[in-house]
Design a protein around this motif. Structure first.
Motif, PDB file in Angstrom:
ATOM      1  N   ALA A  39       0.823  -1.209   0.000  1.00  0.00           N
ATOM      2  CA  ALA A  39       0.000   0.000   0.000  1.00  0.00           C
ATOM      3  C   ALA A  39       0.857   1.258   0.000  1.00  0.00           C
ATOM      4  CB  ALA A  39      -0.922  -0.005   1.214  1.00  0.00           C
ATOM      5  N   GLU A  40       1.975   1.230   0.722  1.00  0.00           N
ATOM      6  CA  GLU A  40       2.840   2.407   0.763  1.00  0.00           C
ATOM      7  C   GLU A  40       3.431   2.686  -0.613  1.00  0.00           C
ATOM      8  OE1 GLU A  40       3.431  -0.224   2.898  1.00  0.00           O
ATOM      9  OE2 GLU A  40       2.401   0.637   4.623  1.00  0.00           O
ATOM     10  N   ASN A  41       3.874   1.640  -1.291  1.00  0.00           N
ATOM     11  CA  ASN A  41       4.457   1.825  -2.616  1.00  0.00           C
ATOM     12  C   ASN A  41       3.406   2.289  -3.617  1.00  0.00           C
ATOM     13  OD1 ASN A  41       6.969   1.103  -1.713  1.00  0.00           O
ATOM     14  ND2 ASN A  41       6.798  -1.013  -2.355  1.00  0.00           N
ATOM     15  N   VAL A  66      -7.173   9.674   7.434  1.00  0.00           N
ATOM     16  CA  VAL A  66      -8.456   9.000   7.463  1.00  0.00           C
ATOM     17  C   VAL A  66      -8.406   7.759   8.335  1.00  0.00           C
ATOM     18  CG1 VAL A  66     -10.203   7.915   6.035  1.00  0.00           C
ATOM     19  CG2 VAL A  66      -8.967   9.876   5.170  1.00  0.00           C
ATOM     20  N   ASP A  67      -7.312   7.026   8.283  1.00  0.00           N
ATOM     21  CA  ASP A  67      -7.238   5.775   9.014  1.00  0.00           C
ATOM     22  C   ASP A  67      -5.789   5.465   9.350  1.00  0.00           C
ATOM     23  OD1 ASP A  67      -7.949   3.382  10.170  1.00  0.00           O
ATOM     24  OD2 ASP A  67      -8.034   2.283   8.279  1.00  0.00           O
ATOM     25  N   ALA A  68      -5.583   4.794  10.445  1.00  0.00           N
ATOM     26  CA  ALA A  68      -4.251   4.334  10.818  1.00  0.00           C
ATOM     27  C   ALA A  68      -4.346   2.848  11.120  1.00  0.00           C
ATOM     28  CB  ALA A  68      -3.732   5.092  12.027  1.00  0.00           C
ATOM     29  N   SER A  69      -3.678   2.040  10.342  1.00  0.00           N
ATOM     30  CA  SER A  69      -3.700   0.594  10.539  1.00  0.00           C
ATOM     31  C   SER A  69      -2.492   0.193  11.369  1.00  0.00           C
ATOM     32  CB  SER A  69      -3.672  -0.133   9.196  1.00  0.00           C
ATOM     33  OG  SER A  69      -4.805   0.206   8.448  1.00  0.00           O
ATOM     34  N   ILE A  70      -2.717   0.049  12.673  1.00  0.00           N
ATOM     35  CA  ILE A  70      -1.653  -0.325  13.583  1.00  0.00           C
ATOM     36  C   ILE A  70      -2.079  -1.610  14.283  1.00  0.00           C
ATOM     37  CG2 ILE A  70      -0.320   0.376  15.601  1.00  0.00           C
ATOM     38  CD1 ILE A  70      -0.897   3.265  14.835  1.00  0.00           C
TER      39      ILE A  70
END
Length: 112
Positions: A39-41, A66-70
């Protein structure tokens, strides 16, 4: 703003591709190499596609998280570290307020 036809994310007008899934404004899927990337790339590639248009000098770009996936345990460890890091800050504040209280308390008693 335009809405991605693939993932329904709201995208700023200046971007030609979705930062989340990589689909173009017209709904065309990204090429196979982009689909395989993380997703980062994909976001980096989408930003690279959008850098072709120069922005006006002094133009402000708004950013909304919007969102943080941790992962859960990473968040727990982060919160523990955060609480431990606050202990010295609280001690420094207590010391500072004690000094200020002693100085201004004595000054206040001397005046009144």
């Amino acid at each position: 703003m335009w809405k991605c036809k693939q993932c329904s994310k709201s995208i700023e007008e200046e971007f030609d591709a979705c930062w989340s899934c990589g689909y173009s404004k017209s709904g065309l899927p990204p090429d196979q190499s982009v689909r395989a990337e993380s997703a980062e790339n994909r976001a980096e590639i989408a930003r690279g596609k959008n850098m072709s248009r120069p922005r006006a000098a002094g133009q402000i770009q708004a950013v909304a998280i919007v969102d943080a996936s941790i992962p859960f345990w990473s968040m727990v460890f982060f919160m523990i570290k955060w609480s431990l890091a606050s202990i010295p800050a609280v001690a420094i504040l207590m010391f500072t307020f004690a000094i200020m209280g002693a100085l201004f308390g004595g000054l206040f008693r001397a005046i009144f």
